[in-house]
Each structure stands twice: as C-alpha cells, then as structure tokens.
Design a protein around this motif. Structure first.
Motif, mmCIF file in Angstrom:
data_model
loop_
_atom_site.group_PDB
_atom_site.id
_atom_site.type_symbol
_atom_site.label_atom_id
_atom_site.label_comp_id
_atom_site.label_asym_id
_atom_site.label_seq_id
_atom_site.Cartn_x
_atom_site.Cartn_y
_atom_site.Cartn_z
ATOM 1 N N LEU A 1 -4.797 6.694 7.875
ATOM 2 C CA LEU A 1 -5.191 6.726 6.519
ATOM 3 C C LEU A 1 -6.428 7.761 6.251
ATOM 4 N N GLY B 1 -0.945 3.500 8.718
ATOM 5 C CA GLY B 1 -0.538 2.476 7.647
ATOM 6 C C GLY B 1 0.099 1.390 8.649
ATOM 7 N N SER B 2 0.316 0.098 7.961
ATOM 8 C CA SER B 2 1.044 -1.090 8.417
ATOM 9 C C SER B 2 2.329 -0.791 8.778
ATOM 10 N N ARG C 1 3.640 2.373 10.032
ATOM 11 C CA ARG C 1 3.395 3.719 10.650
ATOM 12 C C ARG C 1 4.834 4.164 10.991
ATOM 13 N N TYR D 1 -0.098 3.883 1.357
ATOM 14 C CA TYR D 1 -0.210 4.495 2.501
ATOM 15 C C TYR D 1 0.459 3.798 3.842
ATOM 16 N N ALA D 2 1.417 2.656 3.448
ATOM 17 C CA ALA D 2 1.863 1.923 4.577
ATOM 18 C C ALA D 2 2.717 2.867 5.654
ATOM 19 N N SER E 1 0.819 -1.266 0.267
ATOM 20 C CA SER E 1 0.052 0.007 0.006
ATOM 21 C C SER E 1 0.879 1.509 -0.092
#
Length: 447
Positions: free
Chosen positions: A320, A328-329, A331, A314-315, A312
C-alpha cells in the motif's frame, strides 16, 4: 432469459450451494461450449431482480461474438438484499437476508420512521447498528467483528459517536446534492459549448470540523432539539453503509469459499472451458475474491471484468502506498488469471466517489471521523474504490478511455483500467452494449 444456454449458480450466505452445480456447468463444455461468461450482481438485488439484471446485461453478447465461439452464460445469485429506496424506504426488506436480526431491524425501522429529536435515540441507533453488523466494543473501547471467522477491521462510523456520524452523512448527502446539480449544469454547458464551471467553487458548508462534535455545531440550523431531526436523513444513509459492511464481508466470503472452489471443480471436469468472470459493485468483489478461493493449481479463469467495483483500488497491490509494510487484500491475484483483469470506472458514480470512502474509513485511523468530511473535496486515495478510479499501485497497469478500448480492444494480459464515464452515468448504469464489448474484448471472443 435473453441468452442460451444460461445457468444460475446460487449460494447462501456461507458460500454453500446446491449439490451438482459444478457438474451442470461442466456438462455445457461437453456439449461444445468453449467459453462461459459468469456474472455476479451487486447488493440490493432480490433473486428475481438479479435474474432480470443478468438477462438485461447478457442481451447484447450474442451479436458481439466472433464466428466459431460457443459461449454459455451463468448468473451468480447470492443473498444481497439491502432495502428499497425512497420515497418510502422498506427497511424490513433486510429481513430477507438477515432473518436472525428481525427484532433489531424492527426497532431500527421505528427510529427511522419516528425520527425522535433527542440524543438518546441516536445512541440507541448506534447500539442497534453494532448488533446488526455483529460488532462488539470491549472495555477498552476497541472494536472487532464477533463470530468465529477472521477478525475484520471495523469501519469507524460503527463505533464513533452516532450523532456525529449521522450529522456527517447528512452533510455529505446535502453537499452531494449540490455537487450533482452543479455537475448536471456543467454537462449541459459542455453539450452547448459553454463553460458552466467557470466561477463555481467547492461546495460550501461541508467539511468544517469546528463545532461538529458539539450541540452548538450539530443544531445550529434549527436549534438543539428539533434540529436533530434533520440528522435522521443521514441516519438512513448510515444504515445503508452498515448493510454495505455486512454485504462486503458476505461478498468476499461467498467468492472465496463458494465461487472459487466451484470453479476449481469445473476446471477438473472441463479443463478446456474458458471462464470469464464479470461482477458489478459488490459482485465485483465477489468474483475478485473467487480468485483467492481457487485451488492452488487451477487456472480456469481467462479474464475478469469489474464493473463499478465496490472494493479498494489497492486490492491487487503488493504494498500500500500509504503503508508499504502491508499488501492489498488480493495481492498479486491478477496473476491467477490467464488474460486481463479489467476495472471499469466512472467519475459519475456517486455511490463509490462519495459514500464508499466515508464508509471505508477504518477504526484506529489517526485522523478523527469528522475529518472524513474532507474526503468530498480532497479524494483521500486511501479509501477510494476500484470502480471510482481503477486499479492503483500495481506497476504496469494500463489506463485506457472507453473509446480507445472499443476501437483497439483490451490488452491481452495484466491489469487494465477503463474510464467508462462517457456511458456510465451512475453506479447501476451497466446494461450497455459498450460494457458488453469490453467483456468480449477481454475474453478474446469478439468479432
């Protein structure tokens, strides 16, 4: 191998590797090495193919390094084989990395080869996909990954009606073929100074939800029955995306529990060695998740370069945009890197621009699966990959065209998105000196 010294770092699916790998890398530092460039391949690579890719990718590096830089190279080899492509797909190649699923793969292969024109076969196909990916559906229709690890969100295509899913991917393939042909015409026209895009509208026929879930909508071209055979073309892509889901989980696991701890051990033994992580596709996910697996005080990573990253965009975000309560995973993990985190992206990457968003829709989303068709025209940002449009929703991210980076270099820190569309024309188009130059610039090792 095109470069020396070169070492291979190997992991199994659990992130375990042979004893002594960290010591072997640390020994390079004692021999005078200042920098170690670590490259992780993407999915669908056999070990031998991964080694060849490492050799091809690393080949330009020695000529780009500044005097006094003593660099070494390492390839991360992890079990990522998917299956070979057209014209004769070898689906059973998956057995090399999923040997416990051999009976399931045998039956999937039979269905894809015979392409029976009946709904029951598609229903069986869906059941087999869930067995392949270890996805279970409870009595209330809720899906989740089986096993003892953390509960993973499950893509909707694995639990929705299999026939509708295969029809959706068939339409996506056919629409993308039309878009690709149009894109080639536009590229040729630009080269000749003409405007081929004038008067060309969006691809017709894809994204209409009306009738999509009905026999009428699914078989109108050739009649319900034999017309269903057409959707086995989409089923092949669905299988690819199912293996994408398996490899997505595996890449993150190997990065976090394999490469991250290994780099921590290297840092303890050789604290002055500067490590530069580079990953392609799923390999980009692997090296990014290695940041998550670093010991708390270890900071061996001096730069990260993500080439057509299949995770992603946005990771790295603290929140988000479409769901501010969730991060995000990965962050803020860019802060574990002493230098820049560079995401190279290209609009020509169909794998990330079209099929990644389709496969990344999660179960439980308020929109139905059929509305995923609109992604081809609308580019819903919730599902986009970092290799499609770079780092998103991280304040301060710098965006640069490749030409500017080649001329002026990469910023010294923070997130950087580099548009490489001028040279990267497809998902696997990464063995280019320009991309090697981006890595060298991010590493601060260039001339």
């Amino acid at each position: 191998m095109s470069v020396e010294p070169y070492r291979e770092i190997t992991f199994d699916k659990e992130g375990d590797g042979p004893a002594g790998q960290p010591a072997a890398l640390a020994a390079l530092a004692r021999q005078g090495l200042t920098d170690l460039v670590v490259f992780a391949h993407g999915w669908n690579s056999s070990p031998a193919g991964a080694t060849r890719l490492c050799s091809d990718f690393f080949e330009p590096f020695p000529g780009l390094l500044a005097p006094g830089v003593e660099a070494g190279y390492a390839g991360v080899i992890w079990p990522s084989m998917m299956f070979t492509g057209e014209p004769v797909p070898d689906y059973r190649a998956l057995v090399t990395v999923l040997p416990e699923k051999e009976p399931v793969l045998d039956r999937l292969t039979e269905l894809l080869v015979t392409a029976p024109a009946d709904e029951a076969a598609f229903a069986e196909f869906g059941t087999l996909l869930r067995e392949l990916t270890d996805v279970a559906v409870d009595g209330d229709g809720r899906a989740g990954a089986t096993g003892t690890g953390p509960r993973e969100p499950v893509p909707e295509f694995l639990v929705a009606d299999p026939l509708e899913v295969c029809a959706l991917f068939t339409e996506a393939l056919e629409a993308d073929t039309g878009r690709t042909d149009t894109g080639r015409a536009e590229d040729a026209a630009r080269d000749s100074g003409q405007d081929a895009g004038r008067g060309v509208g969006p691809v017709e026929g894809f994204g209409s939800a009306e009738g999509f879930g009905s026999a009428e909508g699914r078989g109108s071209a050739e009649g319900f029955g034999e017309g269903l055979k057409r959707y086995w073309k989409g089923a092949r892509e669905v299988l690819r995306q199912a293996t994408y889901y398996v490899m997505k989980k595996r890449a993150g696991h190997v990065g976090e529990f394999g490469l991250g701890p290994l780099l921590g051990e290297v840092a303890r033994a050789a604290p002055r060695l500067r490590v530069h992580l580079v990953g392609h596709s799923m390999g980009a996910r692997l090296v990014a998740y290695a940041l998550k697996g670093l010991p708390s005080r270890a900071r061996p990573v001096a730069s990260v370069t993500l080439l057509q990253g299949a995770f992603s965009h946005y990771a790295f975000a603290a929140r988000l945009p479409h769901d501010p309560g969730r991060p995000g995973s990965l962050r803020d993990l860019q802060n574990r890197v002493r230098g820049p985190v560079v995401a190279c992206y290209s609009r020509h990457d169909t794998a990330l621009g079209v099929f990644y968003p389709l496969a990344s829709r999660l179960a439980g989303d308020s929109a139905s699966l059929t509305r995923a068709a609109g992604l081809l025209g609308a580019d819903d940002p919730r599902w986009a990959a970092i290799g499609h449009d770079g780092v998103q929703a991280v304040p301060g991210t710098v965006v640069r065209p490749l030409a500017t980076v080649l001329r002026e270099g990469v910023p010294a820190s923070g997130c950087v998105s580099v548009d490489t569309a001028d040279v990267v024309r497809s998902h696997s188009d990464i063995c280019r000196w320009e991309l090697a130059q981006v890595v060298v610039s991010a590493a601060r090792t260039g001339r």
